[in-house]
Design a protein around this motif. Structure first.
Motif, PDB file in Angstrom:
ATOM      1  N   LEU A 412       0.806  -1.224   0.000  1.00  0.00           N
ATOM      2  CA  LEU A 412       0.000   0.000   0.000  1.00  0.00           C
ATOM      3  C   LEU A 412       0.841   1.278   0.000  1.00  0.00           C
ATOM      4  CD1 LEU A 412      -2.711  -1.052   2.618  1.00  0.00           C
ATOM      5  CD2 LEU A 412      -2.872  -1.133   0.122  1.00  0.00           C
ATOM      6  N   LEU A 413       2.128   1.136   0.301  1.00  0.00           N
ATOM      7  CA  LEU A 413       2.998   2.300   0.449  1.00  0.00           C
ATOM      8  C   LEU A 413       3.006   3.237  -0.761  1.00  0.00           C
ATOM      9  CD1 LEU A 413       5.049   3.716   2.302  1.00  0.00           C
ATOM     10  CD2 LEU A 413       6.820   2.240   1.327  1.00  0.00           C
ATOM     11  N   PRO A 414       3.104   2.737  -2.005  1.00  0.00           N
ATOM     12  CA  PRO A 414       3.127   3.671  -3.145  1.00  0.00           C
ATOM     13  C   PRO A 414       1.862   4.529  -3.238  1.00  0.00           C
ATOM     14  CG  PRO A 414       3.890   1.505  -3.821  1.00  0.00           C
ATOM     15  CD  PRO A 414       3.342   1.347  -2.439  1.00  0.00           C
ATOM     16  N   ALA A 415       0.714   3.974  -2.881  1.00  0.00           N
ATOM     17  CA  ALA A 415      -0.521   4.743  -2.947  1.00  0.00           C
ATOM     18  C   ALA A 415      -0.480   5.927  -1.995  1.00  0.00           C
ATOM     19  CB  ALA A 415      -1.716   3.842  -2.623  1.00  0.00           C
ATOM     20  N   ILE A 416       0.140   5.710  -0.823  1.00  0.00           N
ATOM     21  CA  ILE A 416       0.231   6.783   0.162  1.00  0.00           C
ATOM     22  C   ILE A 416       1.277   7.810  -0.238  1.00  0.00           C
ATOM     23  CG2 ILE A 416       0.844   7.281   2.569  1.00  0.00           C
ATOM     24  CD1 ILE A 416      -0.335   4.550   3.292  1.00  0.00           C
ATOM     25  N   GLU A 417       2.467   7.339  -0.611  1.00  0.00           N
ATOM     26  CA  GLU A 417       3.560   8.253  -0.934  1.00  0.00           C
ATOM     27  C   GLU A 417       3.247   9.101  -2.161  1.00  0.00           C
ATOM     28  OE1 GLU A 417       7.004  10.400  -1.078  1.00  0.00           O
ATOM     29  OE2 GLU A 417       6.121   9.276   0.576  1.00  0.00           O
ATOM     30  N   PHE A 418       2.633   8.492  -3.190  1.00  0.00           N
ATOM     31  CA  PHE A 418       2.400   9.216  -4.438  1.00  0.00           C
ATOM     32  C   PHE A 418       0.957   9.692  -4.576  1.00  0.00           C
ATOM     33  CE2 PHE A 418       6.057   6.421  -5.328  1.00  0.00           C
ATOM     34  CZ  PHE A 418       7.001   7.415  -5.544  1.00  0.00           C
TER      35      PHE A 418
END
Length: 443
Positions: A412-418
């Protein structure tokens, strides 16, 4: 311009150093690294890498418990073999990391480094000068100041235990306490955890922490809350941990009461580098109070998690700064964190507490892990996750307790960071079936 021995000289060789020093050397900068112990610092040698090797059979054992009836038979962790495997994995890392530095002409200077002035570091009585100096000396285990504290051990001692004690007492409720309690319990030790307050893992969503505690208690771990240890004494048949209404007989005591920054005897006061009990004070460029002296990694006093990924990011940021590739201040990304218990506990971004305190800004969605068909494949019986969205339904935070919490948060990290919105999320096509496709399907 002054003629220095080095463009950049680092004190300490951990992730706050080598991840940036190696590419900086490859860019043609003259780089030196001072190290008084093992190259690579805590994480490769007495922290993350050792821990995850020792934990691997623990996670496997827990999985076999869950699928018992499909896979039958009893399992037992051979701690001595587990330790031997750990050494197979990590013993070559210092030479490997040094080899990477050697390959880019980074000088490794063995000895203790102390600041003599703003541009000079003394190493084994020899002065080494540099245009810029980076302090990356990390943390060390905190030790209790009580009678008998010398009878207790620290995290490095535990990671090097040749034999698992029959009775093990852990003082503390942080990462080390909870992870090592899980390992020791799985390896057959009778484990007691003593918490000074009511809560363990205070940075995490407490209902999820309580799931982990309840599971450990089901497996035989004893938790004693709101109790201060006042002394450790040698008894007739082992050690005795004492406090008010506390008298525990044990074979081995782990002092897991936290970690403190390595700031002593570095010459910081003499040179004018400011620091607090939490570490070295830096600005938004990782500069200390002395403009050409920087700090990186866990030794910094900061609000970001003191974790290996944070140190790596800071080291790479300084590399780009010193290479002249940026003049911008550091902007931290979303930094995830995880506790390697069984089940795992991981989080990133906006916390549940922050979302609950600001309902006008955030929407909270919850998912019960055993309800997900993919988690039923492995017969997971406990676990939950919480997803936090802003009012545009962009994911801004997530926390999960489950066997695969670390993988889910990474997914899920890319959805939050970007800051992915619904359109971007639709374009993410993961392998199916997989934990990533399962996690993404919740958005």
């Amino acid at each position: 311009m002054a003629n220095y021995d080095y463009d950049v000289l680092y004190i300490g060789s951990g992730h706050g150093t080598f991840d940036g020093a190696i590419p900086l050397g490859a860019k043609g900068k003259k780089v030196g690294v001072v190290e008084q112990d093992l190259v690579g610092g805590t994480c490769p040698n007495r922290g993350c890498n050792a821990k995850i090797v020792l934990d691997s059979p623990v996670a496997m054992q827990r999985h076999l418990e869950e699928v018992h009836g499909i896979v039958n038979g009893e399992t037992k962790i051979d701690w001595a073999e587990n330790q031997a495997h750990k050494h197979e994995v990590i013993d070559g890392l210092p030479a490997f990391i040094q080899g990477l530095m050697d390959s880019t002409n980074v000088d490794v200077l063995f000895g203790r480094g102390t600041l003599a002035d703003a541009h000079t570091v003394m190493v084994n009585g020899e002065a080494k000068t540099a245009d810029k100096i980076v302090i990356s000396t990390g943390l060390r285990p905190h030790r209790l100041t009580i009678p008998g504290s010398d009878l207790a051990h620290d995290s490095e001692d535990f990671l090097n235990l040749a034999d698992m004690p029959e009775r093990l007492t852990i003082i503390g409720g942080g990462y080390i306490a909870m992870e090592f309690a899980t390992m020791a319990n799985a390896a057959g030790s009778d484990v007691t955890v003593i918490l000074r307050g009511k809560e363990a893992l205070k940075a995490y969503h407490q209902p999820f922490v309580e799931q982990i505690i309840a599971d450990l208690e089901k497996h035989g771990v004893t938790f004693i809350r709101e109790t201060a240890v006042e002394a450790i004494v040698q008894g007739a048949e082992g050690l005795v941990v004492r406090g008010q209404d506390l008298n525990i007989e044990t074979d081995w005591v782990l002092d897991a009461t936290g970690r403190v920054p390595n700031v002593e005897n570095l010459g910081l006061e003499e040179v004018g580098v400011n620091y607090t009990p939490a570490g070295i004070t830096v600005d938004d460029y990782l500069r200390t109070s002395v403009p050409n002296i920087y700090a990186s990694g866990d030794v910094i006093d900061k609000v970001q998690p003191k974790l290996t990924p944070t140190a790596v990011f800071e080291s790479l940021y300084l590399m780009h700064t010193f290479a002249g590739e940026t003049t911008d201040p550091i902007v931290y990304p979303a930094i995830p964190s995880v506790v390697f218990t069984s089940p795992r506990l991981a989080q990133v971004g906006v916390t549940v507490a922050e979302a609950e305190a600001n309902p006008e800004l955030y929407t909270i969605e919850t998912n019960h892990i055993p309800d997900d068909w993919y988690r039923q494949v492995d017969k997971e019986t406990i676990g939950d996750n919480i997803l936090i969205f802003d009012k545009a339904h962009k994911l801004v935070g997530a926390t999960e307790v489950s066997n695969k919490a670390d993988d889910v948060i990474n997914t899920l990290l890319p959805a939050i960071e970007f800051k992915f919105g619904p359109a971007e999320i639709e374009r993410m096509v993961y392998l199916f079936p997989s934990i990533s496709s399962s996690a993404w399907g919740q958005l």
